[in-house]
Scaffold this active site. Structure first.
Site, PDB file in Angstrom:
ATOM      1  CB  CYS A  80    -124.552 -10.759 128.812  1.00  0.00           C
ATOM      2  SG  CYS A  80    -122.995  -9.869 129.078  1.00  0.00           S
ATOM      3  CE  LYS A 128    -125.816  -6.487 130.465  1.00  0.00           C
ATOM      4  NZ  LYS A 128    -124.375  -6.526 130.121  1.00  0.00           N
ATOM      5  CG  HIS A 251    -108.392 -27.229 123.625  1.00  0.00           C
ATOM      6  ND1 HIS A 251    -109.463 -26.861 122.845  1.00  0.00           N
ATOM      7  CD2 HIS A 251    -108.598 -28.536 123.970  1.00  0.00           C
ATOM      8  CE1 HIS A 251    -110.281 -27.890 122.731  1.00  0.00           C
ATOM      9  NE2 HIS A 251    -109.789 -28.919 123.402  1.00  0.00           N
TER      10      HIS A 251
END
Length: 533
Positions: A80, A128, A251
């Site tokens: 974010c 936001k 991985h």
């Protein structure tokens, strides 16, 4: 909602020019209004075929038909705060040192909105933001700072679903709907009266998963939550169960991520399909909020005077690669939606060029006719999306054939760097030597299950050299490593004698409290080693 559908069906008469008609060229004195809607965690592949077949997104489809959609748009950091810092600064993550969800831009940083306001735009933002430093939980910070410690702890609640059994419940994410209502109210009561152009920003939380209090005091967000109303928008037969590599073949960084995200246990196909279905339903609710903004602009006779941009800070894995959340360079996490429509923008156009979120900053200024700073990492998207006009854009200002994304936060135990070109996705880690790189050809391997870096050493080397010409990533990785230690030491000293109790009760508490001395010892050992500045 019926009104929204009627609008979608009738809107072609409102926004599309008659066949063969030319749109007027834009002059600085006639700068359009701009509305930027940024959601959270929206997988960009849902905005075009075949991903678009799994869920009904009428307003995203409306923007596609009446504007330009970018088929290969990427986040510059799949988490974010760093991603949003890139949007608001126009700079790559390593240039702003937005390392994690606690470390973003300075609150006084000059954003594109500040520049537009200085040049006469009326500005407003709702919802936001999350691009400045100082936010998110203690757990989130400590997990990021200690990612190099030699332990493996589950940091998230197991991904789950939660259904509201109400076929009429539309407003599930109430906070987002309130902010959407506030934005519409501002358009109706203030923006409509302005004589100058305006720029409006709306930030949405959806379709980010919801908090999961059951996972502890400092809980994460692992709940995919929706109602029957939105679940009906999902084509369940079109939902793919993603292929997974065996745990032993993953991985090492992927294994660390899967473990810390509490995803290494057994999941049935039904569980996985439900998680994905609920996520897609949350995307449908997101689309409806975008639609409310478009509808309000139409009702106020502002739609043809306003450029609308929709994007997201990153995507959502939704159980691809045995993970949820983001924090990964895989397509579900890193690929974002990017659509633009409005005066001067080409209609029904799909752009295959690779672009990224740092391009938002110069695009906003270019729309306003404001000269672009020379230090930006991004490029204006108008040359790729606008109607041609005489000498408007020079060839050398077109976007380069690559994008950079990087990640330095929690749930990943090595700084990660992605170079995406038309054909290749190259992912390097840490110092470029201690962790094996990855190379994918998405045209042949869209699920990104076959790392071909070792098979094509010359291509791997060439892409690595290109990456190093853009960013000295071993040096950046060392800087982040040192930053993490310094921040952890400062935090540890700030809480004094409460340290052992506090660190034992963060999101990893269920595993930590089984062997607290072992994990504290691992941190002490980590702090004894030093990284050269």
């Amino acid at each position: 909602m019926l009104l929204l559908w009627v609008f979608v069906l009738a809107a072609s008469a409102l926004a599309a020019p008659a066949p063969g008609a030319d749109r007027p060229s834009r002059r600085a004195s006639q700068a359009p209004n701009v509305v930027l809607v940024v959601s959270d965690s929206f997988d960009g592949r849902l905005t075009f075929h075949p991903g678009s077949q799994v869920v009904k997104l009428p307003f995203i489809n409306f923007m596609k038909t009446h504007g330009t959609s970018f088929l290969n748009a990427y986040t510059n950091s799949p988490i974010c705060c760093p991603s949003r810092a890139a949007i608001w600064s126009g700079l790559f993550t390593h240039l702003t040192e937005s390392w994690n969800n606690f470390k973003g831009l300075d609150p006084n940083y000059t954003t594109w909105m500040d520049v537009m306001e200085e040049h006469g735009y009326q500005t407003q933002k709702f919802g936001k933001l999350d691009y400045t430093s100082g936010h998110h939980s203690i757990s989130n910070r400590v997990e990021a700072w200690t990612r190099d410690v030699a332990f493996l702890l589950r940091q998230e609640g197991r991904p789950m679903v939660n259904l509201i059994p109400n076929k009429a419940k539309e407003r599930v994410m109430e906070a987002d709907w309130r902010n959407t209502d506030r934005a519409i109210n501002w358009l109706r009561k203030e923006a409509i009266n302005y004589t100058k152009p305006f720029v409006l920003y709306l930030g949405l939380n959806l379709p980010h998963p919801y908090p999961s209090p059951s996972s502890g005091e400092n809980f994460g967000s692992s709940t995919f939550h929706t109602s029957l109303y939105w679940l009906k928008k999902v084509s369940h037969d079109a939902i793919k169960i993603p292929k997974w590599l065996p745990l032993s073949e993953m991985h090492p960084v992927d294994y660390y991520s899967s473990y810390t995200k509490n995803c290494t246990g057994k999941f049935t196909d039904k569980e996985i399909k439900n998680i994905r279905a609920f996520y897609y339903a949350m995307c449908a609710e997101t689309d409806a909020m975008l639609g409310e903004i478009i509808l309000a602009l139409h009702q106020l006779d502002l739609l043809q005077k306003t450029i609308v941009i929709y994007t997201s800070d990153h995507g959502e894995l939704a159980m691809e690669h045995r993970q949820f959340y983001k924090m990964s360079m895989y397509e579900a996490s890193a690929h974002v939606p990017l659509l633009i429509m409005g005066p001067g923008i080409k209609v029904n156009q799909q752009v295959s060029n690779v672009v990224s979120l740092v391009d938002i900053y110069p695009t906003m200024l270019d729309i306003a006719g404001i000269p672009l700073p020379q230090n930006l990492s991004g490029y204006s998207l108008l040359p790729l999306s606008s109607e041609p006009s005489k000498n408007k854009h020079k060839v050398e200002n077109l976007h380069p054939p690559w994008i950079l994304s990087e990640f330095h936060g929690c749930n990943v135990n090595a700084s990660t760097y992605m170079l995406r070109t038309k054909q290749w996705k190259y992912i390097a880690y840490s110092d470029g030597a201690s962790v094996l790189p990855q190379l994918f050809d998405l045209s042949l391997d869209p699920d990104e299950l076959k790392n071909i870096a070792a098979e094509f050493p010359e291509i791997t080397y060439s892409l690595d050299q290109k990456l190093r010409s853009i960013v000295n990533y071993p040096k950046i990785s060392a800087s982040v490593h040192q930053y993490n230690k310094e921040q952890f030491i400062m935090w540890k000293q700030s809480i004094g004698q409460n340290y052992s109790n506090i660190i034992a009760n963060l999101r990893w508490h269920q595993e930590w409290q089984k062997k607290p001395r072992k994990y504290e010892s691992a941190i002490d050992q980590w702090l004894k080693t030093h990284v050269a500045s």
